[in-house]
Design a protein around this motif. Structure first.
Motif, PDB file in Angstrom:
ATOM      1  N   ALA A 128       0.829  -1.204   0.000  1.00 22.69           N
ATOM      2  CA  ALA A 128       0.000   0.000   0.000  1.00 22.69           C
ATOM      3  C   ALA A 128       0.864   1.255   0.000  1.00 22.69           C
ATOM      4  CB  ALA A 128      -0.921  -0.007   1.210  1.00 22.69           C
ATOM      5  N   LEU A 129       1.965   1.241   0.733  1.00 29.36           N
ATOM      6  CA  LEU A 129       2.854   2.403   0.753  1.00 29.36           C
ATOM      7  C   LEU A 129       3.436   2.684  -0.620  1.00 29.36           C
ATOM      8  CD1 LEU A 129       4.839   1.741   4.061  1.00 29.36           C
ATOM      9  CD2 LEU A 129       2.872   3.243   3.736  1.00 29.36           C
ATOM     10  N   ALA A 130       3.645   1.628  -1.402  1.00 34.74           N
ATOM     11  CA  ALA A 130       4.265   1.777  -2.728  1.00 34.74           C
ATOM     12  C   ALA A 130       3.251   1.915  -3.848  1.00 34.74           C
ATOM     13  CB  ALA A 130       5.174   0.582  -3.003  1.00 34.74           C
ATOM     14  N   GLY A 131       1.957   2.019  -3.509  1.00 35.24           N
ATOM     15  CA  GLY A 131       0.954   2.282  -4.535  1.00 35.24           C
ATOM     16  C   GLY A 131       0.450   1.068  -5.276  1.00 35.24           C
ATOM     17  N   ALA A 132       0.539  -0.119  -4.683  1.00 33.92           N
ATOM     18  CA  ALA A 132       0.038  -1.337  -5.323  1.00 33.92           C
ATOM     19  C   ALA A 132      -1.272  -1.757  -4.673  1.00 33.92           C
ATOM     20  CB  ALA A 132       1.063  -2.471  -5.207  1.00 33.92           C
ATOM     21  N   ALA A 133      -2.258  -2.122  -5.485  1.00 33.62           N
ATOM     22  CA  ALA A 133      -3.515  -2.652  -4.964  1.00 33.62           C
ATOM     23  C   ALA A 133      -3.285  -4.074  -4.468  1.00 33.62           C
ATOM     24  CB  ALA A 133      -4.587  -2.624  -6.038  1.00 33.62           C
ATOM     25  N   CYS A 134      -3.976  -4.448  -3.389  1.00 38.63           N
ATOM     26  CA  CYS A 134      -3.705  -5.724  -2.730  1.00 38.63           C
ATOM     27  C   CYS A 134      -4.935  -6.628  -2.752  1.00 38.63           C
ATOM     28  CB  CYS A 134      -3.250  -5.493  -1.295  1.00 38.63           C
ATOM     29  SG  CYS A 134      -2.830  -7.006  -0.404  1.00 38.63           S
ATOM     30  N   ILE A 135      -4.689  -7.920  -2.988  1.00 41.83           N
ATOM     31  CA  ILE A 135      -5.690  -8.966  -2.801  1.00 41.83           C
ATOM     32  C   ILE A 135      -5.128  -9.929  -1.774  1.00 41.83           C
ATOM     33  CG2 ILE A 135      -7.094 -10.746  -3.901  1.00 41.83           C
ATOM     34  CD1 ILE A 135      -6.623  -9.392  -6.567  1.00 41.83           C
ATOM     35  N   ALA A 136      -5.894 -10.206  -0.713  1.00 45.11           N
ATOM     36  CA  ALA A 136      -5.404 -11.027   0.390  1.00 45.11           C
ATOM     37  C   ALA A 136      -6.434 -12.073   0.771  1.00 45.11           C
ATOM     38  CB  ALA A 136      -5.069 -10.157   1.602  1.00 45.11           C
ATOM     39  N   SER A 137      -5.959 -13.124   1.394  1.00 48.34           N
ATOM     40  CA  SER A 137      -6.859 -14.140   1.938  1.00 48.34           C
ATOM     41  C   SER A 137      -7.573 -13.565   3.160  1.00 48.34           C
ATOM     42  CB  SER A 137      -6.066 -15.387   2.327  1.00 48.34           C
ATOM     43  OG  SER A 137      -5.505 -16.008   1.191  1.00 48.34           O
ATOM     44  N   PRO A 138      -8.799 -14.005   3.425  1.00 47.68           N
ATOM     45  CA  PRO A 138      -9.589 -13.414   4.521  1.00 47.68           C
ATOM     46  C   PRO A 138      -9.241 -13.981   5.889  1.00 47.68           C
ATOM     47  CG  PRO A 138     -10.917 -15.013   3.350  1.00 47.68           C
ATOM     48  CD  PRO A 138      -9.608 -14.940   2.603  1.00 47.68           C
ATOM     49  N   THR A 139      -7.964 -13.949   6.263  1.00 47.98           N
ATOM     50  CA  THR A 139      -7.610 -14.290   7.636  1.00 47.98           C
ATOM     51  C   THR A 139      -8.086 -13.150   8.541  1.00 47.98           C
ATOM     52  OG1 THR A 139      -5.441 -13.253   7.415  1.00 47.98           O
ATOM     53  CG2 THR A 139      -5.598 -15.600   6.869  1.00 47.98           C
ATOM     54  N   ALA A 140      -8.160 -13.421   9.837  1.00 49.02           N
ATOM     55  CA  ALA A 140      -8.704 -12.422  10.753  1.00 49.02           C
ATOM     56  C   ALA A 140      -7.943 -11.101  10.716  1.00 49.02           C
ATOM     57  CB  ALA A 140      -8.750 -13.000  12.171  1.00 49.02           C
ATOM     58  N   PRO A 141      -6.602 -11.094  10.746  1.00 43.73           N
ATOM     59  CA  PRO A 141      -5.900  -9.807  10.673  1.00 43.73           C
ATOM     60  C   PRO A 141      -6.186  -9.039   9.383  1.00 43.73           C
ATOM     61  CG  PRO A 141      -4.430 -11.499  11.514  1.00 43.73           C
ATOM     62  CD  PRO A 141      -5.659 -12.202  11.030  1.00 43.73           C
ATOM     63  N   PHE A 142      -6.242  -9.732   8.244  1.00 43.30           N
ATOM     64  CA  PHE A 142      -6.539  -9.039   6.990  1.00 43.30           C
ATOM     65  C   PHE A 142      -7.980  -8.525   6.974  1.00 43.30           C
ATOM     66  CE2 PHE A 142      -2.975 -11.464   4.731  1.00 43.30           C
ATOM     67  CZ  PHE A 142      -2.171 -10.347   4.671  1.00 43.30           C
ATOM     68  N   ARG A 143      -8.907  -9.279   7.568  1.00 44.69           N
ATOM     69  CA  ARG A 143     -10.298  -8.820   7.585  1.00 44.69           C
ATOM     70  C   ARG A 143     -10.438  -7.534   8.396  1.00 44.69           C
ATOM     71  NH1 ARG A 143     -11.508 -14.218   8.774  1.00 44.69           N
ATOM     72  NH2 ARG A 143     -12.196 -13.632  10.873  1.00 44.69           N
ATOM     73  N   ARG A 144      -9.611  -7.369   9.419  1.00 46.78           N
ATOM     74  CA  ARG A 144      -9.714  -6.164  10.242  1.00 46.78           C
ATOM     75  C   ARG A 144      -9.139  -4.933   9.553  1.00 46.78           C
ATOM     76  NH1 ARG A 144      -8.638  -9.828  14.420  1.00 46.78           N
ATOM     77  NH2 ARG A 144      -6.393  -9.496  14.186  1.00 46.78           N
ATOM     78  N   VAL A 145      -8.098  -5.090   8.755  1.00 44.07           N
ATOM     79  CA  VAL A 145      -7.430  -3.901   8.202  1.00 44.07           C
ATOM     80  C   VAL A 145      -7.841  -3.595   6.764  1.00 44.07           C
ATOM     81  CG1 VAL A 145      -5.458  -4.203   9.715  1.00 44.07           C
ATOM     82  CG2 VAL A 145      -5.389  -5.200   7.441  1.00 44.07           C
ATOM     83  N   VAL A 146      -8.274  -4.603   6.006  1.00 40.69           N
ATOM     84  CA  VAL A 146      -8.648  -4.370   4.605  1.00 40.69           C
ATOM     85  C   VAL A 146     -10.137  -4.039   4.542  1.00 40.69           C
ATOM     86  CG1 VAL A 146      -8.814  -5.367   2.308  1.00 40.69           C
ATOM     87  CG2 VAL A 146      -6.852  -5.925   3.761  1.00 40.69           C
ATOM     88  N   ARG A 147     -10.457  -2.884   4.032  1.00 35.59           N
ATOM     89  CA  ARG A 147     -11.858  -2.511   3.787  1.00 35.59           C
ATOM     90  C   ARG A 147     -12.217  -3.094   2.427  1.00 35.59           C
ATOM     91  NH1 ARG A 147     -12.562   3.505   6.469  1.00 35.59           N
ATOM     92  NH2 ARG A 147     -10.635   3.514   7.684  1.00 35.59           N
TER      93      ARG A 147
END
Length: 961
Positions: free
Chosen positions: A580-599
């Motif tokens: 995100a800092l470098a301007g890349a869009a992210c796709i992540a698996s829905p683990t609990a930490p990713f679910r909390r930070v990724v809108r």
């Protein structure tokens, strides 16, 4: 050859000729008839109309080129110069072309067995001499044959024949001589080559002999080293046994003895301050503390960060960056590898932070020394490495892929657990990790991984450079740093392969070891990628400080993890933060930490199944504008919570509340933590659409951007821009945001930029797609800024030359959210003076000022005392959610922002100097809109709804003059 013989040998074949050939051509089929052809050439030359005459020999008679040229050189034909050449004519036909009277005639001599027979036909043929012509076809043959075999020419033919033979013999001799010379030269070169080869062979023999001697010596050295290693291993084993026995004895000793013995074992000796002959007093109290800190030094909280795995990137996340945050929070901090820690280091510290430290005799003694000193021990883990029974390949696939065994990993986990059980509290990177740690270490704090200012600056600069160099390809990047993610990547590998096959412009970016070029992923486990190997870009692994350069090359960053796996569910969100800092869009698996930070759908996409991964990838591959906006919002979303400033806030709250006799601080720390946990996440900054009218980037690293918001201020804009140009900062960025002006503001601003482009590093003119209001225009400028600090300037105001430099100096600690100066009010006629009041009878003799009240967040309860003309840290702007955007309630965007920052505990700083001029006029937004009764009522209602704690003392409209 006699004339009758020649007549018997002659047959003819007449062919038509092109009328556009300017030369006479003779082809010679046989060397014996050369005199005949030469005679014909001479005759044709006399008959032609000064056209060049060409004699063409068959290719096999090329050796006769020289003699023929010599024989014809003295012919003095009126037809002009004579050219002799060769031509490959398989049928050995001879063609003679010449011109007469502007027309072209042609004679072809054909080969019939071993004899020649000229036959002549045609209405116009060459004459017997220069004055007599054959005019009729039926008499042409006789006339030509008489002319060709006229006895008067016999002598000439004989001379030609003799000269030809002599020339032929001379050329044959020359050819033989040249052949001999070439053979001699070839022999000489062969001799030289053999001599060189012989010398090289001898050198190689010498080299091989030297290598053999060196190999023998190295073999002996290796044998000696092996023997020494075995002896050292035995010594180490004996020392370890002795150490364990000593540790067991320490466990049974009284604590005071443990401290005294440990001090003697681990304190490093100090250099004597007096000459060696001076008597030494061993029991002097001043030496009891090893001399690390002078007795008269002021008391300060010190924290020692101990790295259990100092060679891994985790040390930067969990030790180096945390140490920087601790310093920003007011602590002294050091970072050291566990193996290098001595007793004096323990005695220096008030707090020991142990990251991934495995228990051992050495660690046991360090812990005991720390407890003797009443130092606080913190255990830090960024993975579930303290639960031994998780060390199974069906849970942690990395055990298999790195070639380890379950037993070895289980012992490592058990040793880390033993360390954890001896600590006072824990640090965990995720809530899941903290919950697992609290089972045995009840006081555990959430301290996530963070970025630092250097990595942010590098990421943004790399993104700017890469955006300027786009090549039309779309890159999906997977930045795994170890061979522990085989099963994670296996979920999406078939989908990625399928998309690569269907889209030639798509690339998969993977990493390999820099030295041996071995892929980090074990590619033999992903055969589906073999057909698209040409679309895989391999990048060498780089140190952590250069990783932002790699993320900047990604259009899409993927972070697949095994959902439902207890080990993966506790992993950090760092693979979302850094792209995100470098301007890349992210796709992540829905683990609990990713679910909390990724809108989901806003700052990134979550995908669990292969169908979801396919849909997510296609959504971003096919929509570049969505990729851009999603990456932008993710960048704004991570700037504050995972930045060094928020990390310093966390550590200040946590560390202030731990240690002996700190109960009150602990209670306040808990209160703060609970209040922050109950706070709802802030909205992202609203960035209205805009277009770029002017853009320049020199790719230098400026610290400040001045953002000028512009709306129908053609009368003042040049004055404002000139004040920016005159700033004393050498490297400066400038962004002008026009919010739909209808006057000449935009052409004036653009012309000014073109004339002063050399003054600025980055120079941009933006125009909103539609009038967005003051908050929207300011957000557009803040989003476009790529510097840590942004100076806000309305187009009708102006800065004084030292403004940016002085305000930047006030924010040098990188923890201050904004700084603001005193403003001098000016009018159409120049500087304004204050007014005399009962409280200040001399007010009329003083300049009219704004922003002269020192910073105190509590002052915001009654109203705003900080003007918008302030320098704002970009991370603080993102933390507050940007300026609010509401065209029907414009005017207090800056006050709302200061209130949001106060709620977050972000400080401002006042500079008690006049550094800018605030212009008052009837067309200003304050007088023409904000301070209108009905509009101000809407503004007050909006701001009080957003910040219910404020108690405004002045809500009525009031013109500013």
């Amino acid at each position: 050859m006699t004339d009758p013989d020649a007549r018997e040998m002659a047959t003819d074949a007449v062919t038509d000729c092109s009328t556009d050939l300017p030369s006479a051509l003779i082809s010679l089929p046989d060397a014996d008839t050369l005199p005949l052809v030469l005679y014909l050439a001479r005759l044709l030359g006399r008959a032609g109309d000064n056209a060049p005459l060409t004699v063409t020999l068959p290719e096999r008679l090329h050796m006769l080129l020289g003699p023929t040229r010599l024989l014809l050189a003295g012919a003095h034909l009126p037809g002009g110069e004579i050219d002799v050449q060769t031509d490959a004519t398989p049928d050995h036909r001879a063609r003679l072309r010449f011109r007469r009277g502007g027309e072209t005639a042609c004679l072809t001599l054909g080969l019939a067995g071993a004899q020649f027979a000229p036959a002549i036909d045609g209405a116009h043929l060459f004459p017997l001499d220069a004055t007599r012509w054959l005019a009729t076809p039926h008499s042409a043959a006789t006339g030509v044959l008489e002319a060709v075999f006229d006895p008067a020419e016999t002598l000439l033919r004989q001379v030609f024949r003799d000269r030809l033979r002599e020339a032929d013999a001379a050329f044959a001799a020359r050819r033989d001589l040249q052949t001999a010379r070439r053979a001699l030269e070839a022999g000489r070169r062969t001799t030289l080559d053999l001599r060189d080869l012989s010398a090289k062979l001898q050198r190689k023999r010498d080299e091989y002999s030297s290598l053999a001697h060196a190999l023998s010596a190295r073999t002996q050295e290796l044998a000696d080293i092996t023997a020494e290693r075995d002896a050292l291993a035995r010594s180490l084993a004996e020392a370890a046994a002795a150490r364990d026995a000593l540790a067991a004895r320490f466990a049974a000793l009284r604590p005071g003895l443990v401290y005294r013995i440990g001090r003697r074992l681990f304190f490093r000796p100090q250099q004597p301050l007096l000459p060696a002959a001076t008597p030494h007093v061993p029991d002097a109290p001043s030496n009891e503390a090893s001399g690390s800190v002078p007795a008269e030094a002021p008391v300060a909280r010190r924290i020692l960060f101990v790295a259990g795995e100092p060679e891994t990137p985790g040390m930067a996340y969990r030790c180096t960056r945390l140490a920087d945050a601790a310093r920003a929070a007011g602590y002294e901090a050091r970072v050291m590898p566990c193996a290098a820690i001595g007793g004096d280091d323990v005695m220096w510290a008030d707090i020991l932070h142990l990251w991934r430290v495995e228990f051992s005799g050495h660690v046991d003694i360090l812990i005991r020394l720390a407890k003797e000193k009443n130092a606080t021990l913190i255990f830090d883990a960024d993975d579930l490495v303290f639960i031994p029974h998780l060390a199974r390949t069906d849970i942690i696939d990395g055990i298999r892929s790195i070639g380890a065994t379950e037993d070895r990993i289980e012992r490592t986990f058990a040793d880390m657990r033993r360390t954890m059980l001896r600590c006072d509290l824990g640090f965990a990177t995720t809530l899941e990790l903290a919950d697992a740690m609290r089972v045995t270490l009840t006081h555990t704090e959430l301290v996530p991984n963070s970025y630092d200012s250097a990595s942010l600056a590098r990421a943004r600069l790399a993104r700017r450079r890469w955006t300027a160099e786009q090549d039309g390809l779309i890159r999906i990047g997977y930045a795994t740093g170890s061979r522990t993610h085989q099963r994670d990547f296996a979920l999406i590998s078939p989908i990625v392969a399928e998309l690569l096959l269907s889209r030639p412009a798509l690339r998969l970016v993977l990493f390999r070891e820099a030295g041996n070029k071995r892929p980090v992923l074990l590619m033999e486990e992903f055969p589906e990628l073999a057909p698209v190997a040409a679309q895989i870009e391999w990048r060498d692994m780089v140190p952590l400080d250069r990783l932002p350069d790699e993320f900047a090359r990604f259009d899409i960053s993927i972070a697949p993890l095994e959902t439902g796996n207890v080990f993966c569910e506790a992993k950090s969100e760092i693979k979302y933060i850094e792209p995100a800092l470098a301007g890349a869009a992210c796709i992540a698996s829905p683990t609990a930490p990713f679910r909390r930070v990724v809108r989901h759908g806003v700052t990134g996409l979550l995908a669990g199944t292969r169908d979801e991964w396919r849909a997510a990838l296609l959504a971003l591959i096919d929509d570049p504008e969505r990729r851009r906006i999603m990456a932008r919002d993710a960048y704004h979303d991570v700037l504050w919570p995972f930045g060094p400033q928020a990390q310093a806030h966390r550590l200040r709250r946590i560390l202030d509340g731990i240690g002996p006799d700190r109960e009150i601080q602990a209670a306040l720390s808990t209160e703060t933590a609970l209040a922050r946990a109950a706070r709802r996440p802030r909205d992202l900054p609203v960035i209205p659409a805009s277009t770029t009218l002017f853009h320049q980037d020199r790719f230098d690293a400026a610290r400040v951007t001045v953002v000028v918001t512009l709306y129908n201020y053609a009368a003042y804009i040049l004055d404002a821009l000139d004040s920016v140009r005159d700033q004393t900062l050498d490297t400066l960025d400038l962004i002008v945001v026009d919010d739909g002006s209808t006057d000449e503001s935009v052409p004036l601003a653009r012309l000014w930029m073109e004339r002063h482009a050399d003054r600025f590093n980055r120079l941009i003119l933006l125009r909103t797609a539609e009038n967005a209001g003051l908050g929207g225009a300011r957000n557009v400028g803040m989003d476009a800024a790529e510097t840590p600090f942004v100076m806000q300037l309305d187009a009708d105001n102006r800065l004084r030359p030292e403004a940016c430099a002085r305000l930047l100096d006030a924010m040098a600690d990188d923890q201050t959210g904004y700084s603001y100066p005193i403003l001098h009010m000016i009018g159409a006629d120049g500087p304004l003076m204050g007014k005399a009041t009962s409280d200040d009878p001399d007010g009329a003799t003083k300049p009219a000022l704004l922003g002269d009240i020192p910073f105190a967040p509590a002052r915001l309860l009654g109203g705003n005392h900080v003007d918008a003309m302030a320098m704002l840290a970009k991370w603080a702007w993102a933390a507050a959610g940007g300026y609010y955007v509401a065209r029907d309630a414009m005017g207090w965007e800056d006050y709302d922002l200061w209130c949001s920052l106060a709620e977050l505990g972000i400080t401002g700083r006042h500079i008690p100097e006049i550094l800018a001029d605030y212009r008052t006029h009837h067309d200003s937004m304050t007088n023409s809109l904000t301070e209108r009764a009905r509009h101000k009522a809407r503004v007050v209602e909006l701001v009080t709804q957003r910040h219910p704690w404020i108690r405004l003392v002045a809500t009525e409209a009031r013109q500013r003059t």
